[in-house]
Scaffold this motif. Sequence first.
Motif, mmCIF file in Angstrom:
data_model
loop_
_atom_site.group_PDB
_atom_site.id
_atom_site.type_symbol
_atom_site.label_atom_id
_atom_site.label_comp_id
_atom_site.label_asym_id
_atom_site.label_seq_id
_atom_site.Cartn_x
_atom_site.Cartn_y
_atom_site.Cartn_z
ATOM 1 N N ILE A 114 0.913 -1.170 -0.190
ATOM 2 C CA ILE A 114 -0.110 -0.087 -0.116
ATOM 3 C C ILE A 114 0.819 1.103 -0.023
ATOM 4 C CG2 ILE A 114 -1.592 1.475 1.392
ATOM 5 C CD1 ILE A 114 -2.796 -1.603 2.096
ATOM 6 N N THR A 117 2.458 1.736 -3.306
ATOM 7 C CA THR A 117 1.372 2.176 -4.172
ATOM 8 C C THR A 117 1.117 3.558 -4.227
ATOM 9 O OG1 THR A 117 0.497 -0.070 -4.083
ATOM 10 C CG2 THR A 117 -0.457 1.478 -5.386
ATOM 11 N N ALA A 118 1.127 3.898 -3.015
ATOM 12 C CA ALA A 118 0.536 5.262 -2.596
ATOM 13 C C ALA A 118 1.766 6.154 -2.991
ATOM 14 C CB ALA A 118 0.645 5.422 -1.176
ATOM 15 N N ALA A 121 2.241 5.652 -7.504
ATOM 16 C CA ALA A 121 1.006 5.816 -8.091
ATOM 17 C C ALA A 121 1.006 7.126 -9.087
ATOM 18 C CB ALA A 121 -0.445 5.709 -7.435
ATOM 19 N N LYS A 122 0.261 7.633 -10.077
ATOM 20 C CA LYS A 122 0.613 8.669 -10.758
ATOM 21 C C LYS A 122 0.231 10.082 -10.032
ATOM 22 C CE LYS A 122 -3.783 9.286 -13.234
ATOM 23 N NZ LYS A 122 -4.516 8.718 -14.275
ATOM 24 N N ASN A 123 -0.569 9.751 -8.858
ATOM 25 C CA ASN A 123 -0.801 10.838 -7.943
ATOM 26 C C ASN A 123 -0.034 10.880 -6.626
ATOM 27 O OD1 ASN A 123 -2.158 8.900 -6.783
ATOM 28 N ND2 ASN A 123 -3.996 10.071 -6.182
ATOM 29 N N LYS A 157 3.317 1.931 -17.147
ATOM 30 C CA LYS A 157 3.229 2.795 -16.101
ATOM 31 C C LYS A 157 4.281 2.145 -15.045
ATOM 32 C CE LYS A 157 -1.162 1.457 -16.327
ATOM 33 N NZ LYS A 157 -2.091 0.984 -15.912
ATOM 34 N N PHE A 160 0.967 -0.189 -10.490
ATOM 35 C CA PHE A 160 -0.317 -0.937 -11.410
ATOM 36 C C PHE A 160 0.311 -1.407 -12.712
ATOM 37 C CE2 PHE A 160 -2.556 2.449 -8.985
ATOM 38 C CZ PHE A 160 -3.253 1.565 -7.891
ATOM 39 N N GLY A 242 -1.475 -4.187 -10.390
ATOM 40 C CA GLY A 242 -2.745 -3.830 -11.547
ATOM 41 C C GLY A 242 -3.147 -5.195 -11.846
ATOM 42 N N ASN A 243 -2.829 -6.348 -11.782
ATOM 43 C CA ASN A 243 -3.337 -7.869 -11.878
ATOM 44 C C ASN A 243 -4.017 -8.009 -12.934
ATOM 45 O OD1 ASN A 243 -2.427 -7.987 -9.003
ATOM 46 N ND2 ASN A 243 -4.467 -7.293 -8.548
ATOM 47 N N MET A 244 -3.476 -7.540 -14.201
ATOM 48 C CA MET A 244 -4.032 -7.803 -15.735
ATOM 49 C C MET A 244 -3.665 -9.106 -16.100
ATOM 50 S SD MET A 244 -5.790 -5.105 -15.918
ATOM 51 C CE MET A 244 -6.410 -5.179 -17.446
ATOM 52 N N PRO A 245 -4.998 -9.883 -16.521
ATOM 53 C CA PRO A 245 -4.488 -11.191 -16.891
ATOM 54 C C PRO A 245 -3.585 -11.249 -18.022
ATOM 55 C CG PRO A 245 -6.929 -10.930 -16.590
ATOM 56 C CD PRO A 245 -6.251 -9.549 -16.390
ATOM 57 N N HIS A 247 -0.629 -10.248 -18.184
ATOM 58 C CA HIS A 247 0.187 -9.209 -18.067
ATOM 59 C C HIS A 247 0.933 -8.877 -17.067
ATOM 60 C CE1 HIS A 247 2.441 -5.643 -19.307
ATOM 61 N NE2 HIS A 247 1.608 -4.942 -18.306
ATOM 62 N N GLU A 249 -0.191 -10.476 -13.999
ATOM 63 C CA GLU A 249 -0.790 -11.685 -12.604
ATOM 64 C C GLU A 249 0.326 -12.462 -12.351
ATOM 65 O OE1 GLU A 249 -5.430 -12.763 -12.974
ATOM 66 O OE2 GLU A 249 -4.086 -13.511 -14.692
#
Lengths: 300, 336
Positions: A114, A117-118, A121-123, A157, A160, A242-245, A247, A249
């Motif tokens: 966490i 990520t914080a 992340a892009k912000n 990115k 994610f 980001g957990n994209m199948p 890609h 995961e």
Amino acid sequence: MTLFGKRKNVLPGFGLSLGFTLAYLGLIVLIPLSAAFIKTAGLSWADFIAAVTSPRVVASYKLSFGVSLLAALVNAFFGLILAWVLVRYTFPGRRIVDALVDLPFALPTAVAGIALTAIYAKNGWVGQWLEPLWAAGVQRLSEWIPWINWTEWVGGKLAFDRPGIFLALTFVGLPFVVRTLQPVLSELEPEIEEAAATLGANRWQTMTRVIFPELLPALITGFALAFARALGEYGSVVFIAGNMPMHSEITPLLIITKLEQYDYRGATAIAVVMLAVALLMLVAVGSLQTWSRRRLGGVR
Amino acid sequence: MISSFHFSRFILVLGLIGAVLAPLARADRTLLNASYDVTREFYKEYNAAFITHWKEISGETIVINQSHGGSSKQVRSVIDGLAADVVTMNGVPDIDQLAKVSLIPADWQQRLPHDSIPYTSTILFLVRKGNPKQIKDWPDLIKEGTGVIIPNPKTSGNGRYSYLAAWGYALRQPGGDEAQAKAFVKKLFGNVPVLDSGGRGATTTFAQRAIGDVLLTFENEAALILKEFGSDGIEVVVPSTSVLAENPVVWVDKVVNKKGTEKLAKAYLEYLFSPVGQELAAKYYFRPLDASALAHYPGRFPAIPLFSVPEVFGSWEKAQKIHFTDGGIFDQLYQK
């Protein structure tokens, strides 16, 4: 030498302590792991093969092993520098830095995920500056070398995406290299270096031919530990991947996903494959280490 | 020094034993409700109401414990032996898993009124303040450059309903067919930059990491999110049509038979269908069955046409099998 030979060991208590060791290992490691194998045994061979070779699962193996390897290599390199600095130099705040190294051990990995990520992340603090740079870099690469799909390979990115996985795995693996190198480094006597110098070695030669061979076995151990840790890491990665199948995961996530779908057998089937491969790689690393000791170490 | 340390440890151990045994001394019967994440507040208030109600009709004082977590994690715990008397979920497929291992009969839905579904919800959109991308309805979600946050349909009820809602929308358009529906969801998931494994994670991604332009979520959860992040500028968009999210409840036969709580568990669930239960459900943004409970909250539940999963997909079992098993349509969306 022989396990059950008649020869008496000089040290008493061998039978008792070995028995205890085996019982303990069995209880803590082998029985839980064999449960995974037993659950898998409910699958037919064809189902097992289908479960562990589906495209999505295969993509996750490549990702998990690839990024773990990369993270462990980076950890080996920077961990060596870090250990060197911590052992060889005294500077204000050294003990604090030394203590910081252990933080990834102690922190719940979800918190690490966490937090990373914080930040990325892009912000986030770092992400808002770094992510555009990263994206531009990937864009530039794609223009130069267009026959490789760079966005697919290195991710467009930071958080994610694949770089996030790399960051998380590097984070959790760092202490292993530093902590295995430190004792070896501090045992290295300065006299060896002095001797090398008096025999006419320059600094580079002293480093590569005298110090490094001594460190290599410990470095390999640290690398193997960091690699094994990265392979099994789940908590921090799921927050940042980001957990994209197909890609981003990782394999441990797929195991959890299967459990969430009430597919116990499928989950344990993947786990068994992971275990087997991880064991093979650790054995390989172990023999590499023995070889390096014999080839380069000489002393030990 | 050492002995005082030992002594204090002794006291500590005594205290712990006491703490463990104390609840046993009180012989109140307990009921455990295993539910999913976002029902916590609702059941807290409902439990208090039911305890009073049960005391009135039977004179017995009971204790109700709640356990919350991701839906499938909760169901797995029950399968693995968590002694939950009742299970309250956001999707029929999760409870069907209990029937598969014979903890409940296969016809569990016929045992309570309205197919054992005391309250419902639906899938709505949450967008950023001022709706900069002008997202009004389902087709806006598949426009290029629109980031859509949906959790993984294979692992979350939230994602499952969102996926089925999109499919149902496309299928029910004039001239819509399976191929068009598949193309629609493929485009939709092409716009999903992050697949969290649960609804909570997706909310964080959207609200705190500022990823995506629209979040698909349950109506009752949208209310909670607005309460928490409303000041940061999140708005609700109600699409022209959506899916009916059914929240089924069941008592677990194997557990209640063993604990002797069948009557109590049944009464607990039946009370959900009573005016008190219905009123509380509406208070916590679940769509009640009861018209008078609905009337207490005018404007809270937009009257858009909702289609149920069995209505569009034949049955839950079919929907689950065709879309979400390994190698099913959802997996095919990501195949290259």
